[in-house]
Enzyme design. Sequence first.
Site, PDB file in Angstrom:
ATOM      1  N   ARG A  99      25.419  33.132 -46.135  1.00 19.79           N
ATOM      2  CA  ARG A  99      24.761  31.902 -46.600  1.00 19.79           C
ATOM      3  C   ARG A  99      25.119  31.570 -48.055  1.00 19.79           C
ATOM      4  O   ARG A  99      25.174  30.406 -48.439  1.00 19.79           O
ATOM      5  CB  ARG A  99      23.244  32.082 -46.428  1.00 19.79           C
ATOM      6  CG  ARG A  99      22.402  30.869 -46.793  1.00 19.79           C
ATOM      7  CD  ARG A  99      20.966  31.105 -46.330  1.00 19.79           C
ATOM      8  NE  ARG A  99      20.000  30.341 -47.101  1.00 19.79           N
ATOM      9  CZ  ARG A  99      19.476  29.185 -46.698  1.00 19.79           C
ATOM     10  NH1 ARG A  99      19.798  28.669 -45.553  1.00 19.79           N
ATOM     11  NH2 ARG A  99      18.589  28.552 -47.451  1.00 19.79           N
TER      12      ARG A  99
ATOM     13  N   ILE B 202      19.527  22.058 -48.364  1.00 19.19           N
ATOM     14  CA  ILE B 202      19.762  22.990 -47.249  1.00 19.19           C
ATOM     15  C   ILE B 202      18.405  23.581 -46.911  1.00 19.19           C
ATOM     16  O   ILE B 202      17.657  23.986 -47.796  1.00 19.19           O
ATOM     17  CB  ILE B 202      20.796  24.067 -47.649  1.00 19.19           C
ATOM     18  CG1 ILE B 202      20.921  25.182 -46.612  1.00 19.19           C
ATOM     19  CG2 ILE B 202      20.503  24.674 -48.993  1.00 19.19           C
ATOM     20  CD1 ILE B 202      22.021  26.209 -46.962  1.00 19.19           C
ATOM     21  N   SER B 203      18.038  23.588 -45.638  1.00 19.28           N
ATOM     22  CA  SER B 203      16.719  24.061 -45.223  1.00 19.28           C
ATOM     23  C   SER B 203      16.551  25.540 -45.525  1.00 19.28           C
ATOM     24  O   SER B 203      17.525  26.288 -45.569  1.00 19.28           O
ATOM     25  CB  SER B 203      16.534  23.869 -43.722  1.00 19.28           C
ATOM     26  OG  SER B 203      16.665  22.522 -43.381  1.00 19.28           O
ATOM     27  N   GLN B 204      15.298  25.967 -45.671  1.00 14.50           N
ATOM     28  CA  GLN B 204      15.040  27.394 -45.904  1.00 14.50           C
ATOM     29  C   GLN B 204      15.429  28.178 -44.641  1.00 14.50           C
ATOM     30  O   GLN B 204      15.386  27.636 -43.526  1.00 14.50           O
ATOM     31  CB  GLN B 204      13.578  27.609 -46.265  1.00 14.50           C
ATOM     32  CG  GLN B 204      12.615  27.239 -45.167  1.00 14.50           C
ATOM     33  CD  GLN B 204      11.198  27.278 -45.654  1.00 14.50           C
ATOM     34  OE1 GLN B 204      10.634  26.246 -46.012  1.00 14.50           O
ATOM     35  NE2 GLN B 204      10.608  28.449 -45.667  1.00 14.50           N
TER      36      GLN B 204
END
Length: 223
Positions: free
Chosen positions: A42, A68-70
């Site tokens: 990531r 960017i989503s968790q």
Amino acid sequence: MSPPGNSHWAGYELRRQRMVERLTHMGIRRAEVLAAIGAVPRHLFVEEALRSRAYDDMSLPLGLGQTISQPYTVAVMTQLLLGEEPLSQRRRVLEIGTGCGYQTAVLQALGLPEIYSIERLRPLHERAKQHLRAVKLLQQARLVCGDGYLGLPEVAPFDGILVTAAPAQIPLPLLQQLAVGGRMVLPLDDGHAQFLWVIDKTEQGFRETCIQEALFVPLVNGI
Ligand code: SAH
């Protein structure tokens, strides 16, 4: 002790393992999802200055006002997309909102054979392609720059549609592009709050299930 040249990398590996453990404790059960998330670096999807935060459970800015989503949200959405079905039931999948390409990479790491992802902002679309190439996860994914609201009628129907930006209503073209037995996962914004929904297309019609509260950037309707 690992050699000095490797310590940086080893640090990321360890953080990623811890992230996967955390996701397990947070209720992510599906082994394939945990394995896919454990396989995607990531930190290579975010700007260099943010890399040390890449494995924390938080959303991160990815430029041009987008986020960017968790990791938990990515895990939940991916798990919901699969449902109780075997992976083979989700052959052709469409993602709306490529962003940095992280969610696309997770779909790819699951081994889904046909993945499409649409992003409206060209700089993000280009960067996502670079990210996916850098981690060698661009084989099964086709990245398209355009209006995801319209889907990809020329490729439809899709067994799965994952919308990673929030519209006010379910985009009709996307509903129309869902295969029978297919499933769409999307956040909907009613003006006060956002909730994550699952829409299943059955022989009898659509079945809608509200899952939990959500927080996404808006889905822009029209480029
Ligand atoms: N899935 C992404 C995060 C997405 S953030 C990731 O893993 O990084 C939501 C993205 O949706 C943003 O990049 C935004 O530009 C994009 N977006 C918003 N409206 C869109 C539309 N109509 N079509 C395609 N992309 C859209």
